[in-house]
Design an enzyme around this catalytic site. Structure first.
Site, PDB file in Angstrom:
ATOM      1  CG  HIS A   1      -2.176   0.981   0.606  1.00 17.90           C
ATOM      2  ND1 HIS A   1      -3.134   0.660  -0.328  1.00 17.90           N
ATOM      3  CD2 HIS A   1      -2.375   2.292   0.875  1.00 17.90           C
ATOM      4  CE1 HIS A   1      -3.886   1.709  -0.596  1.00 17.90           C
ATOM      5  NE2 HIS A   1      -3.447   2.719   0.115  1.00 17.90           N
TER       6      HIS A   1
ATOM      7  CE1 TYR B   1      -2.299   7.038  -1.119  1.00 14.86           C
ATOM      8  CE2 TYR B   1      -1.608   5.266   0.339  1.00 14.86           C
ATOM      9  CZ  TYR B   1      -2.612   6.004  -0.270  1.00 14.86           C
ATOM     10  OH  TYR B   1      -3.920   5.691  -0.043  1.00 14.86           O
TER      11      TYR B   1
ATOM     12  CG  HIS C   1      -9.558   1.327  -6.555  1.00 15.84           C
ATOM     13  ND1 HIS C   1      -9.769   2.630  -6.154  1.00 15.84           N
ATOM     14  CD2 HIS C   1      -8.408   0.925  -5.915  1.00 15.84           C
ATOM     15  CE1 HIS C   1      -8.809   3.007  -5.311  1.00 15.84           C
ATOM     16  NE2 HIS C   1      -7.966   1.991  -5.166  1.00 15.84           N
ATOM     17  CG  PHE C   2      -5.555  -1.149  -9.902  1.00 15.25           C
ATOM     18  CD1 PHE C   2      -4.944  -1.196 -11.129  1.00 15.25           C
ATOM     19  CD2 PHE C   2      -5.902  -2.350  -9.286  1.00 15.25           C
ATOM     20  CE1 PHE C   2      -4.693  -2.403 -11.757  1.00 15.25           C
ATOM     21  CE2 PHE C   2      -5.657  -3.559  -9.900  1.00 15.25           C
ATOM     22  CZ  PHE C   2      -5.053  -3.585 -11.150  1.00 15.25           C
ATOM     23  CG  HIS C   3      -6.959   0.240 -14.927  1.00 16.41           C
ATOM     24  ND1 HIS C   3      -7.025  -0.960 -14.267  1.00 16.41           N
ATOM     25  CD2 HIS C   3      -6.020   0.074 -15.898  1.00 16.41           C
ATOM     26  CE1 HIS C   3      -6.181  -1.818 -14.811  1.00 16.41           C
ATOM     27  NE2 HIS C   3      -5.551  -1.219 -15.805  1.00 16.41           N
TER      28      HIS C   3
ATOM     29  NE  ARG D   1      -7.409  -8.123  -8.839  1.00 12.63           N
ATOM     30  CZ  ARG D   1      -6.454  -7.539  -8.081  1.00 12.63           C
ATOM     31  NH1 ARG D   1      -6.600  -7.464  -6.769  1.00 12.63           N
ATOM     32  NH2 ARG D   1      -5.378  -7.044  -8.622  1.00 12.63           N
ATOM     33  NE  ARG D   2      -3.941 -10.116  -9.744  1.00 11.40           N
ATOM     34  CZ  ARG D   2      -3.045  -9.950  -8.789  1.00 11.40           C
ATOM     35  NH1 ARG D   2      -3.110 -10.657  -7.696  1.00 11.40           N
ATOM     36  NH2 ARG D   2      -2.075  -9.092  -8.923  1.00 11.40           N
TER      37      ARG D   2
HETATM   38 FE1  HAS Z   1      -6.256   1.824  -3.706  1.00 15.91          FE
HETATM   39  C1  HAS Z   1      -6.600  -1.631  -3.891  1.00 15.91           C
HETATM   40  C2  HAS Z   1      -8.039   1.850  -0.778  1.00 15.91           C
HETATM   41  C3  HAS Z   1      -5.731   5.207  -3.387  1.00 15.91           C
HETATM   42  C4  HAS Z   1      -3.896   1.657  -6.192  1.00 15.91           C
HETATM   43  N1  HAS Z   1      -5.434   0.304  -4.841  1.00 15.91           N
HETATM   44  C5  HAS Z   1      -5.731  -1.030  -4.777  1.00 15.91           C
HETATM   45  C6  HAS Z   1      -4.963  -1.731  -5.768  1.00 15.91           C
HETATM   46  C7  HAS Z   1      -4.165  -0.800  -6.397  1.00 15.91           C
HETATM   47  C8  HAS Z   1      -4.477   0.478  -5.801  1.00 15.91           C
HETATM   48  C9  HAS Z   1      -3.143  -1.061  -7.478  1.00 15.91           C
HETATM   49  O1  HAS Z   1      -8.972  -0.147   1.308  1.00 15.91           O
HETATM   50  C10 HAS Z   1      -5.052  -3.219  -6.081  1.00 15.91           C
HETATM   51  C11 HAS Z   1      -4.005  -3.997  -5.363  1.00 15.91           C
HETATM   52  C12 HAS Z   1      -4.108  -5.458  -5.789  1.00 15.91           C
HETATM   53  O2  HAS Z   1      -3.596  -5.802  -6.855  1.00 15.91           O
HETATM   54  O3  HAS Z   1      -4.739  -6.241  -5.049  1.00 15.91           O
HETATM   55  N2  HAS Z   1      -6.829   3.254  -2.364  1.00 15.91           N
HETATM   56  C13 HAS Z   1      -7.586   3.070  -1.274  1.00 15.91           C
HETATM   57  C14 HAS Z   1      -7.823   4.348  -0.618  1.00 15.91           C
HETATM   58  C15 HAS Z   1      -7.169   5.290  -1.361  1.00 15.91           C
HETATM   59  C16 HAS Z   1      -6.532   4.593  -2.444  1.00 15.91           C
HETATM   60  C17 HAS Z   1      -8.636   4.608   0.612  1.00 15.91           C
HETATM   61  N3  HAS Z   1      -5.066   3.168  -4.620  1.00 15.91           N
HETATM   62  C18 HAS Z   1      -4.989   4.507  -4.330  1.00 15.91           C
HETATM   63  C19 HAS Z   1      -3.994   5.126  -5.170  1.00 15.91           C
HETATM   64  C20 HAS Z   1      -3.468   4.124  -5.952  1.00 15.91           C
HETATM   65  C21 HAS Z   1      -4.156   2.902  -5.591  1.00 15.91           C
HETATM   66  C22 HAS Z   1      -3.621   6.595  -5.126  1.00 15.91           C
HETATM   67  C23 HAS Z   1      -2.405   4.150  -6.990  1.00 15.91           C
HETATM   68  C24 HAS Z   1      -1.689   5.187  -7.287  1.00 15.91           C
HETATM   69  N4  HAS Z   1      -7.159   0.378  -2.566  1.00 15.91           N
HETATM   70  C25 HAS Z   1      -7.778   0.609  -1.381  1.00 15.91           C
HETATM   71  C26 HAS Z   1      -8.176  -0.684  -0.801  1.00 15.91           C
HETATM   72  C27 HAS Z   1      -7.768  -1.670  -1.689  1.00 15.91           C
HETATM   73  C28 HAS Z   1      -7.129  -0.975  -2.789  1.00 15.91           C
HETATM   74  C29 HAS Z   1      -8.876  -0.927   0.476  1.00 15.91           C
HETATM   75  C30 HAS Z   1      -7.951  -3.193  -1.525  1.00 15.91           C
HETATM   76  C31 HAS Z   1      -9.109  -3.664  -2.311  1.00 15.91           C
HETATM   77  C32 HAS Z   1      -9.227  -5.185  -2.232  1.00 15.91           C
HETATM   78  O4  HAS Z   1     -10.120  -5.662  -1.540  1.00 15.91           O
HETATM   79  O5  HAS Z   1      -8.421  -5.901  -2.856  1.00 15.91           O
HETATM   80  C33 HAS Z   1      -7.097   6.780  -1.030  1.00 15.91           C
HETATM   81  O6  HAS Z   1      -5.760   7.210  -0.975  1.00 15.91           O
HETATM   82  C34 HAS Z   1      -7.881   7.605  -2.014  1.00 15.91           C
HETATM   83  C35 HAS Z   1      -7.945   9.069  -1.574  1.00 15.91           C
HETATM   84  C36 HAS Z   1      -8.325   9.920  -2.735  1.00 15.91           C
HETATM   85  C37 HAS Z   1      -9.145  10.967  -2.694  1.00 15.91           C
HETATM   86  C38 HAS Z   1      -9.442  11.716  -3.970  1.00 15.91           C
HETATM   87  C39 HAS Z   1      -8.853  13.117  -3.996  1.00 15.91           C
HETATM   88  C40 HAS Z   1      -9.132  13.744  -5.318  1.00 15.91           C
HETATM   89  C41 HAS Z   1      -8.264  14.547  -6.000  1.00 15.91           C
HETATM   90  C42 HAS Z   1      -8.690  15.082  -7.340  1.00 15.91           C
HETATM   91  C43 HAS Z   1      -9.209  16.506  -7.218  1.00 15.91           C
HETATM   92  C44 HAS Z   1      -9.738  16.971  -8.521  1.00 15.91           C
HETATM   93  C45 HAS Z   1      -9.644  18.245  -8.976  1.00 15.91           C
HETATM   94  C46 HAS Z   1     -10.206  18.560 -10.318  1.00 15.91           C
HETATM   95  C47 HAS Z   1      -9.009  19.338  -8.236  1.00 15.91           C
HETATM   96  C48 HAS Z   1      -9.782  11.403  -1.454  1.00 15.91           C
HETATM   97  C49 HAS Z   1      -6.945  14.966  -5.476  1.00 15.91           C
HETATM   98  C50 HAS Z   1     -11.582  19.106 -10.135  1.00 15.91           C
HETATM   99  C51 HAS Z   1     -12.355  18.835 -11.346  1.00 15.91           C
HETATM  100  C52 HAS Z   1     -13.715  18.765 -11.410  1.00 15.91           C
HETATM  101  C53 HAS Z   1     -14.367  18.502 -12.691  1.00 15.91           C
HETATM  102  C54 HAS Z   1     -14.561  18.925 -10.214  1.00 15.91           C
END
Ligand code: HAS
Length: 561
Positions: A223, A227, A377-379, A440-441
Site C-alpha cells: 500500500h 503513494y 479502482h486502480f485504473h 479478477r485475475r
Molecule cells: Fe487503492 C486496492 C483503498 C488510493 C492503487 N489500490 C488497490 C490496488 C491498487 C491500488 C493497485 O482499502 C489493487 C491492489 C491489488 O492488486 O490487489 N486506495 C484506497 C484508498 C485510497 C486509495 C482509501 N489506490 C490509491 C492510489 C493508488 C491505488 C492513489 C495508486 C496510485 N485500494 C484501497 C483498498 C484496496 C485498494 C482498500 C484493496 C481492495 C481489495 O479488496 O483488494 C485513497 O488514498 C484515495 C484518496 C483519494 C481521494 C481523492 C482526492 C481527489 C483529488 C482530485 C481533485 C480533482 C480536482 C479537479 C481538483 C480522497 C486529489 C476538479 C475537477 C472537477 C471537474 C470537479
C-alpha cells in the site's frame, strides 16, 4: 513556461534520459498485453497473446512492466532532475551510473523468466505461486538500484541545509524526498519477504512457505507503494500546474503538510488488502481500516488546494462567475501540454478516491474484494493521475533534457483526454461487473465468458464488452503517445539542453512551523508502524497457519456443458 533556467549536468541528464527512454520502450510491451487482456476477457480474441505467452504470463508482464518497472524508472529519473535542479549540489556520477546499471540489469534478470514462463506470479508474486530465483534476484536488484539515488539525495539535501540554514526546502524537493521515504519504508518488508521467505524457497533450500506471513509482508510494502506512485503526480500538481494556468499555489503550507502526512499514514494500512485473509485478527484489520481513512486526508487537502490554485489562475486570466472561470483553463494548449496531462488525471482521481474509500470499508470490501471492481479502482488511480502525469513528465524530460523539439504537438494534447475517456468506460465496465460478482485475475475466456461453459455468466457480458471498448480507446491514446514520444526522440536536437522547470510561487506568505522539518513526521510514522504492525506480525509468526507447497498457475482446459 515560466521558471528558472538551469542546465543539468551531463551525467544526470543522460541518466534521466536513459531511464525514461528504456521505461517508455518497455511500456509498449506492457500496453500491448493490457489490450490483449481486455479483449480476451470480453471474448473478442481467443488467445490471450499473439507472442506465445499464456494468460497469466501476459498478465504478469502487463502488471510488472506498467506498475513496477515503468514507475520506478520514471521516478528515479524525475527525482534526479528535481534534486539536481533545485538543490544544485553536485552528485557523484559513478554512484549514479551504478544505480542506473543495477536497475537495468535487475529488470533484464526479472524479465527473462517471465518471458520463459518461469515467473507467472503476477505483479504481487503471492506464494504459493512460485517463480524462478532469477525473478526474485532481478526484482531485488531493481529495488537496491532505486535506493542508491535516495541515499545520494539525502546527502545532497543535508549539505544544502548546512549551506542554506535559513531557507525553506523547495516544495518539489519536499515532495520527492517524501516519495522516496515512503519507498524506503515500503521496500524494507519487501526485502524481508523476498530474501528470507521467497528466494530460499525458490532455490529449494526450504520446502514450503508461510503464505499468510508472506502476504502480510507484501501488503506492508504494497500500500505505501501506491503513494510512491502518487506523490510525483502531486509534485506536478502543486509545483508545475499553478504557473501553467497563470496563477499561484493557493497554500504552500497545505502542500507540504500533504506530503508529510503521506509519510505518516501511507504504511500502517496494508491489512485493508487482507480483510478476507484468515490468520490475522479482525481488531488489527479494523485498526488498519481507521488508518486507511486517515491516508485519504492528504488527498482531500490536495483536491481543495489544487482546485483553489486552478481557480486563482483562471481568475487571473479573466475567468468570472461561480463556474465561468473553468472556461479559462488551458485544456488544449499545445505549449502548456503538461496541463492536459494533469487535468483529466485529477478528474479520474475523483472516481479513484471514491472507490478507494468503498474498498477501505470492511463491509463494502466484502462485496468487491477479488472482483473486477478492484482493477476498475486502480485504473482510475494508478492508471489515472499517476500514469498521465508520468507520460506528460517523461515527454517534458525528453524535450528539456534532450534539447528536442516536441513533434506532433496537436496530437499530443489529445492523448490524455482520449486515455481518460477510455479509462472511464473501462472502469465503469469492470466496476459494475465486479459488483455483479465477476472475479479478477481469472481466465474468464475459458470459463465464465465462454457460452460453451456451464459456468457462463450472461449478465457480465455487457460490462466486459464496455470494458473492452474502454481498453481499445486507451490503446489508441497510447499509440498516439508512442508516435509523439518516439518521433520526438528521433528528431535532431535543436536547442541547448536546459531545464525550464515551471515553479509555483505561493499565493501568500505562511509560517511553515512543523512542516519545515522531516524528522518529527518520520518519528511519528515509525511509532504508527510499530503500533499497526508489531502485534499482527507477532500473531502471524506465532500462529497456526500451515505452510504451503508451491503452486504453478495453468490455463485450464475449456469446460463444456
Ligand atoms: Fe487503492 C486496492 C483503498 C488510493 C492503487 N489500490 C488497490 C490496488 C491498487 C491500488 C493497485 O482499502 C489493487 C491492489 C491489488 O492488486 O490487489 N486506495 C484506497 C484508498 C485510497 C486509495 C482509501 N489506490 C490509491 C492510489 C493508488 C491505488 C492513489 C495508486 C496510485 N485500494 C484501497 C483498498 C484496496 C485498494 C482498500 C484493496 C481492495 C481489495 O479488496 O483488494 C485513497 O488514498 C484515495 C484518496 C483519494 C481521494 C481523492 C482526492 C481527489 C483529488 C482530485 C481533485 C480533482 C480536482 C479537479 C481538483 C480522497 C486529489 C476538479 C475537477 C472537477 C471537474 C470537479
Amino acid at each position: 513556461m515560466q521558471g528558472t533556467n538551469f542546465t543539468v549536468d551531463r551525467t544526470h541528464r543522460w541518466a534521466a534520459l536513459v531511464l525514461v527512454v528504456v521505461a517508455t520502450t518497455l511500456l509498449v510491451l506492457g500496453i500491448y498485453h493490457g489490450l490483449l487482456q481486455v479483449l480476451y476477457r470480453a471474448g473478442w480474441i481467443r488467445a490471450a497473446s499473439f507472442l506465445g505467452l499464456d494468460y497469466y504470463q501476459g498478465l504478469t508482464l502487463h502488471g510488472v512492466v506498467n506498475a513496477i518497472v515503468y514507475t520506478t524508472f520514471f521516478e528515479v529519473a524525475f527525482g534526479y532532475v528535481v534534486i539536481t535542479h533545485f538543490l544544485r549540489v553536485p552528485l557523484d556520477a559513478r554512484v549514479t551510473s551504478l544505480a542506473v546499471g543495477l536497475m537495468l540489469v535487475g529488470t533484464v534478470m526479472a524479465a527473462v523468466p517471465i518471458l520463459l514462463g518461469q515467473a507467472s506470479v503476477l505483479y504481487t508474486f503471492y506464494p504459493p505461486l512460485k517463480a524462478s530465483p532469477w525473478f526474485y534476484l532481478g526484482a531485488s536488484l531493481l529495488v537496491i538500484g532505486s535506493w542508491i539515488p535516495f541515499f545520494q539525495w539525502i546527502a545532497a539535501y543535508l549539505r544544502w541545509r548546512r549551506l542554506h540554514p535559513d531557507r525553506d526546502t523547495p516544495l518539489a524537493v519536499v515532495g520527492m524526498l517524501a516519495t522516496f521515504t515512503v519507498w524506503l519504508i515500503a521496500t524494507i518488508p519487501l526485502a524481508v519477504e523476498v530474501l528470507v521467505l521467497l528466494l530460499p524457497w525458490s532455490l529449494g533450500w526450504t520446502a514450503s512457505v508461510d503464505v499468510v506471513l508472506a502476504r502480510t509482508l507484501f501488503w506492508f510494502f504494497g500500500h505505501p507503494l501506491v503513494y510512491f506512485w502518487l506523490l510525483p503526480a502531486y509534485v506536478m500538481y502543486y509545483v508545475m500546474v499553478p504557473p501553467l494556468v497563470g496563477g499561484k499555489l493557493f497554500s504552500d503550507k497545505a502542500a507540504r503538510l500533504a506530503f508529510l502526512l503521506f509519510i505518516v499514514f501511507s504504511a500502517p494500512v496494508g491489512l485493508h488488502h487482507q480483510y478476507a485473509d484468515p490468520g490475522v485478527s479482525s481488531s488489527y484489520k479494523w485498526l488498519h481500516g481507521i488508518f486507511t481513512f486517515c491516508v485519504a486526508i492528504p488527498s482531500f487537502i490536495t483536491a481543495f488546494t489544487v482546485a483553489a490554485s486552478l481557480e486563482h489562475g483562471a481568475r487571473q486570466n479573466g475567468g468570472q462567475g461561480l463556474f465561468g472561470w473553468w472556461a479559462k483553463l488551458p485544456y488544449l494548449d499545445e505549449q502548456r501540454y503538461l496541463f492536459a496531462y494533469a487535468f483529466p488525471g485529477l478528474v479520474l482521481f475523483l472516481f479513484g478516491g471514491i472507490t478507494g474509500i468503498v474498498n477501505a470499508s470492511v463491509t463494502m470490501n466484502n462485496v468487491v474484494h477479488n472482483t473486477a471492481w478492484v482493477p476498475g479502482h486502480f485504473h482510475t488511480t494508478l492508471g489515472g493521475p499517476v500514469f498521465l502525469a508520468f507520460l506528460g513528465l517523461s515527454l517534458w524530460m525528453l524535450t528539456e533534457l534532450g534539447g528536442k523539439p516536441l513533434r506532433l504537438p496537436r496530437w499530443n494534447v489529445v492523448v490524455p483526454y482520449l486515455w481518460a475517456a477510455g479509462v472511464i468506460l473501462f472502469s465503469i465496465g469492470l466496476s459494475v461487473a465486479g459488483i455483479l460478482g465477476e472475479p479478477r485475475r481469472t481466465n474468464l475466456a475459458l470459463s465464465y465468458s465462454n457460452p460453451e461453459s456451464p459456468l457462463f455468466q450472461r449478465h457480465w457480458e455487457l460490462w466486459t464488452q464496455l470494458g473492452a471498448v474502454g481498453g481499445v480507446l486507451m490503446t489508441a491514446a497510447m499509440v498516439i503517445y508512442f508516435a509523439v514520444f518516439f518521433s520526438t526522440l528521433l528528431a535532431p536536437a535543436q536547442q541547448v539542453a536546459e531545464l525550464r522547470f515551471p515553479t509555483a510561487e505561493p499565493l501568500r506568505h505562511e509560517s511553515l512551523g512543523a512542516t519545515r522539518n522531516f524528522t518529527p513526521w518520520v518519528v511519528v510514522a515509525i511509532i504508527f508502524l510499530i503500533i499497526a504492525y508489531a502485534p499482527p506480525l507477532v500473531e502471524v509468526l506465532g500462529g497456526n497457519t500451515v505452510p504451503s507447497p508451491p503452486y504453478h498457475p495453468f490455463s485450464p482446459v475449456p469446460l463444456t456443458k
